[in-house]
Scaffold this motif. Structure first.
Motif, PDB file in Angstrom:
ATOM      1  N   MET B 202       0.832  -1.195   0.000  1.00  0.00           N
ATOM      2  CA  MET B 202       0.000   0.000   0.000  1.00  0.00           C
ATOM      3  C   MET B 202       0.868   1.247   0.000  1.00  0.00           C
ATOM      4  N   SER B 203       1.978   1.160   0.711  1.00  0.00           N
ATOM      5  CA  SER B 203       2.809   2.359   0.862  1.00  0.00           C
ATOM      6  C   SER B 203       3.432   2.783  -0.467  1.00  0.00           C
ATOM      7  N   ILE B 204       3.642   1.875  -1.410  1.00  0.00           N
ATOM      8  CA  ILE B 204       4.244   2.294  -2.675  1.00  0.00           C
ATOM      9  C   ILE B 204       3.181   2.590  -3.731  1.00  0.00           C
ATOM     10  N   SER B 205       1.917   2.339  -3.392  1.00  0.00           N
ATOM     11  CA  SER B 205       0.865   2.557  -4.379  1.00  0.00           C
ATOM     12  C   SER B 205       0.403   4.004  -4.350  1.00  0.00           C
ATOM     13  N   ASP B 206       0.312   4.589  -5.536  1.00  0.00           N
ATOM     14  CA  ASP B 206      -0.252   5.936  -5.607  1.00  0.00           C
ATOM     15  C   ASP B 206      -1.751   5.864  -5.351  1.00  0.00           C
ATOM     16  N   ARG B 207      -2.338   4.798  -5.859  1.00  0.00           N
ATOM     17  CA  ARG B 207      -3.766   4.618  -5.701  1.00  0.00           C
ATOM     18  C   ARG B 207      -4.073   3.141  -5.508  1.00  0.00           C
ATOM     19  N   VAL B 208      -5.168   2.862  -4.829  1.00  0.00           N
ATOM     20  CA  VAL B 208      -5.564   1.475  -4.599  1.00  0.00           C
ATOM     21  C   VAL B 208      -7.005   1.295  -5.050  1.00  0.00           C
ATOM     22  N   ILE B 209      -7.246   0.214  -5.784  1.00  0.00           N
ATOM     23  CA  ILE B 209      -8.599  -0.127  -6.201  1.00  0.00           C
ATOM     24  C   ILE B 209      -8.954  -1.429  -5.503  1.00  0.00           C
ATOM     25  N   VAL B 210     -10.115  -1.465  -4.861  1.00  0.00           N
ATOM     26  CA  VAL B 210     -10.491  -2.680  -4.147  1.00  0.00           C
ATOM     27  C   VAL B 210     -11.602  -3.389  -4.906  1.00  0.00           C
ATOM     28  N   LEU B 211     -11.377  -4.638  -5.234  1.00  0.00           N
ATOM     29  CA  LEU B 211     -12.383  -5.448  -5.919  1.00  0.00           C
ATOM     30  C   LEU B 211     -12.966  -6.459  -4.947  1.00  0.00           C
ATOM     31  N   ASN B 212     -14.257  -6.717  -5.102  1.00  0.00           N
ATOM     32  CA  ASN B 212     -14.870  -7.830  -4.395  1.00  0.00           C
ATOM     33  C   ASN B 212     -15.976  -8.383  -5.281  1.00  0.00           C
ATOM     34  N   GLU B 219     -12.028   2.989  -4.001  1.00  0.00           N
ATOM     35  CA  GLU B 219     -10.850   3.451  -4.726  1.00  0.00           C
ATOM     36  C   GLU B 219     -10.336   4.693  -4.025  1.00  0.00           C
ATOM     37  N   GLY B 220      -9.037   4.796  -3.930  1.00  0.00           N
ATOM     38  CA  GLY B 220      -8.487   5.992  -3.308  1.00  0.00           C
ATOM     39  C   GLY B 220      -7.053   5.786  -2.889  1.00  0.00           C
ATOM     40  N   THR B 221      -6.567   6.693  -2.054  1.00  0.00           N
ATOM     41  CA  THR B 221      -5.215   6.530  -1.541  1.00  0.00           C
ATOM     42  C   THR B 221      -5.220   5.345  -0.579  1.00  0.00           C
ATOM     43  N   PRO B 222      -4.057   4.777  -0.316  1.00  0.00           N
ATOM     44  CA  PRO B 222      -4.000   3.643   0.619  1.00  0.00           C
ATOM     45  C   PRO B 222      -4.680   3.956   1.954  1.00  0.00           C
ATOM     46  N   GLU B 223      -4.484   5.170   2.460  1.00  0.00           N
ATOM     47  CA  GLU B 223      -5.075   5.523   3.758  1.00  0.00           C
ATOM     48  C   GLU B 223      -6.605   5.496   3.678  1.00  0.00           C
ATOM     49  N   GLU B 224      -7.138   6.107   2.617  1.00  0.00           N
ATOM     50  CA  GLU B 224      -8.592   6.156   2.471  1.00  0.00           C
ATOM     51  C   GLU B 224      -9.177   4.746   2.391  1.00  0.00           C
ATOM     52  N   VAL B 225      -8.511   3.910   1.610  1.00  0.00           N
ATOM     53  CA  VAL B 225      -9.059   2.580   1.368  1.00  0.00           C
ATOM     54  C   VAL B 225      -9.038   1.729   2.629  1.00  0.00           C
ATOM     55  N   THR B 226      -7.932   1.809   3.375  1.00  0.00           N
ATOM     56  CA  THR B 226      -7.839   0.963   4.568  1.00  0.00           C
ATOM     57  C   THR B 226      -8.822   1.403   5.651  1.00  0.00           C
TER      58      THR B 226
END
Lengths: 316, 238
Positions: B202-212, B219-226
């Motif tokens: 997460m720390s190296i990702s500019d953005r994270v997309i979560v699939l389920n 979708e958002g920054t690692p902080e937002e997503v977690t």
């Protein structure tokens, strides 16, 4: 390639001088047969060894080359030697059709399909009597080179073998060779790094079939008789494959060694042991497969500790 | 302008919807992680983008070119590299030759291809293994080799399917380091598929997309997503 190794120079001198040292007609005949199979094994190896598409239908390409010579001899006024060019040309559309059908299949299914192709071509040749003479076959009138001397034949087949092996060598160090090896190892990976697997497999097949047809055209001119049992049997396809497998799949020198070992030993055994020759031939095959599962080339590498895959490495 | 634009991407296998109207984009030079539990549809998304599977509907535009319906090698040549979840090295070839094959995508010239391969083997720190056969390598090195082979083709975007699975902590750290350098030193975008929410990734990702279940749930920054409630429940259950 900049400096040819010494052994290549020695080998060239030997190959050019051989028929003057080995003057017995029978010995010269054996040399011609060995060289013919060097060409056949190497041509097959492009598709089967490098690209990993194990064809058991190469007799079809050989037969088309041989029949091209027979048809030129029986139906036209041209010399059947033109089949050295016309044979490969005639085989190309067939090869592309075969590829279009068979490359939809992978692994053992591809191999089975190539057996079917070989049988189809054999049956067509057997029944298209007006063109091929059917079961009677075609006797080719002796032409220009067909004096009593075997020398001209020796040099023609030497050129065919050298051209085939040289093409394999050049290919193995270039993009085409690497792409075929990638396809052999994993087709999905090959696609994922930008290799058009269908196109490259077709190229390998076309090159392999054309060279095989050229060898077939030579065969017809040398033996002066062509019928379906001599130039189109499944046994011929199998023999070609064995030469490459025994020698070492996907190596340039493998089919050369395989042809020398198998054809020489089969000639010797046939003379020395009469009825038992096939038994000994079979035992030899089993021994090589048991103790050198990568073929003679693989066995030599292990014995002499030559680096892995050295023959496939590009020289710096 | 975005390098990769995925719009309403859907893939059905019979009655199962593996990917459900997924839209996202990747900007040049960006590292994006697609995370989600096993079976969330990450590998299917990668297979759709790289042409190994065909989308039921939707659009995939890369660098102004529509990728839907193109064969995998065309997509690779357009500049989309990939690695496989189950690594697929060219087993009978050496490490160097594996990379060299990739380099031939850029040039037909042997010396030029060798130069590219030399550069990539240094960059990926595989030089000491250059003559080893790919077959015998440990999993961490094989994953690195997958990336190196793909990198040699000169991609603008690399899709890394399950970059971290099967790696021990040391190998994971090295892999993360390499992905970071991909972006920082080469300016190559990456989309990394990751099964677990790993703080390091997460720390190296500019953005994270979560699939389920094939749908994008966050979708958002690692902080937002977690911090997202739906994400937490997808991983931990209700």
């Amino acid at each position: 390639m900049k400096k040819s190794p010494l052994y290549l120079s020695i080998l060239s001198v030997f190959l050019i001088a051989a028929p003057f040292i080995l003057t017995a007609r029978y010995t010269q005949h054996v040399l011609i047969v060995v060289l013919l199979y060097v060409a056949l094994g190497s041509a097959w190896n492009i598709l089967g060894g490098f690209a990993g598409q194990l064809s058991l239908g190469h007799a079809a390409f050989f037969g088309i080359g041989a029949y091209t010579a027979a048809i030129i001899a029986s139906k036209t006024a041209f010399s059947p030697w033109w089949a050295l060019i016309a044979g490969p040309a005639a085989v190309l559309p067939v090869a592309l059709l075969v590829g279009w059908i068979c490359f939809r299949l992978r692994g053992p299914y591809f191999t089975l399909a190539t057996i079917a192709v070989g049988e189809v071509v054999r049956l067509i040749a057997l029944n298209w009597t007006t063109l091929t003479g059917g079961a009677v076959g075609v006797v080719i009138r002796p032409s220009l080179l067909s004096g009593t001397s075997k020398l001209p034949y020796y040099y023609v087949v030497l050129v065919i073998a050298v051209v085939t092996v040289t093409l394999c060598h050049l290919m193995s160090r270039r993009k085409l060779g690497y792409y075929l090896m990638a396809i052999r190892e994993d087709e999905e990976t090959a696609e994922s790094i930008g290799i058009d697997t269908t196109s490259y497999k077709l190229r390998a097949l076309a090159l392999s079939a054309a060279l095989t047809a050229m060898a077939g055209a030579f065969y017809a001119n040398y033996f002066l008789f062509v019928d379906t049992t001599t130039v189109l049997p499944l046994a011929l396809s199998v023999e070609i494959v064995l030469i490459a497998i025994i020698g070492g799949l996907g190596t340039v020198a493998g089919p050369v060694l395989g042809a020398v070992l198998l054809k020489l030993s089969s000639e010797i055994f046939r003379n020395e042991f009469a009825q038992a020759n096939l038994l000994i031939y079979g035992a030899l095959l089993v021994l090589v497969i048991l103790f050198m599962p990568d073929g003679l080339m693989g066995g030599f590498r292990r014995l002499f500790g030559v680096g892995a895959r050295k023959s496939q490495r590009v020289s710096a | 302008m975005s390098l990769l634009e995925v719009r309403d991407l859907t893939k059905r296998f019979g009655g199962l919807v593996a990917v459900d109207s997924l839209s996202f984009s990747v900007v040049a030079g960006e590292t994006v992680s697609i995370i989600g539990p096993n079976g969330a549809g990450k590998t299917t998304v990668f297979n759709l983008i790289t042409g190994f599977q065909r989308a039921t509907s939707g659009e995939i535009v890369f660098d102004g070119m529509n990728l839907v319906g193109s064969r995998p090698h065309k997509i690779a040549l357009a500049g989309v590299g990939r690695t496989f979840q189950v690594v697929k090295p060219l087993r009978g070839l050496s490490v160097f030759d594996n990379i060299l094959v990739g380099a031939f995508a850029r040039t037909g010239d042997r010396e030029e291809a060798r130069r590219i391969a030399e550069d990539v083997i240094e960059f990926t720190e595989l030089a000491r293994l250059r003559d080893a056969l790919a077959d015998g390598l440990p999993i961490g090195t094989r994953k690195r080799l997958e990336l190196a082979r793909s990198l040699a083709t000169g991609p603008k975007l690399i899709l890394l399917d399950e970059v971290m699975s099967g790696l021990n902590p040391t190998e994971s750290r090295e892999a993360i380091e390499l992905i970071k350098r991909l972006r920082d030193e080469r300016g190559i975008s990456a989309v990394a598929g990751v099964e677990h929410v790993m703080q390091v990734v997460m720390s190296i990702s500019d953005r994270v997309i979560v699939l389920n279940h094939g749908r994008k749930i966050a979708e958002g920054t690692p902080e937002e997503v977690t911090a997202d409630r739906e994400v937490i429940s997808a991983y931990l259950g209700e």
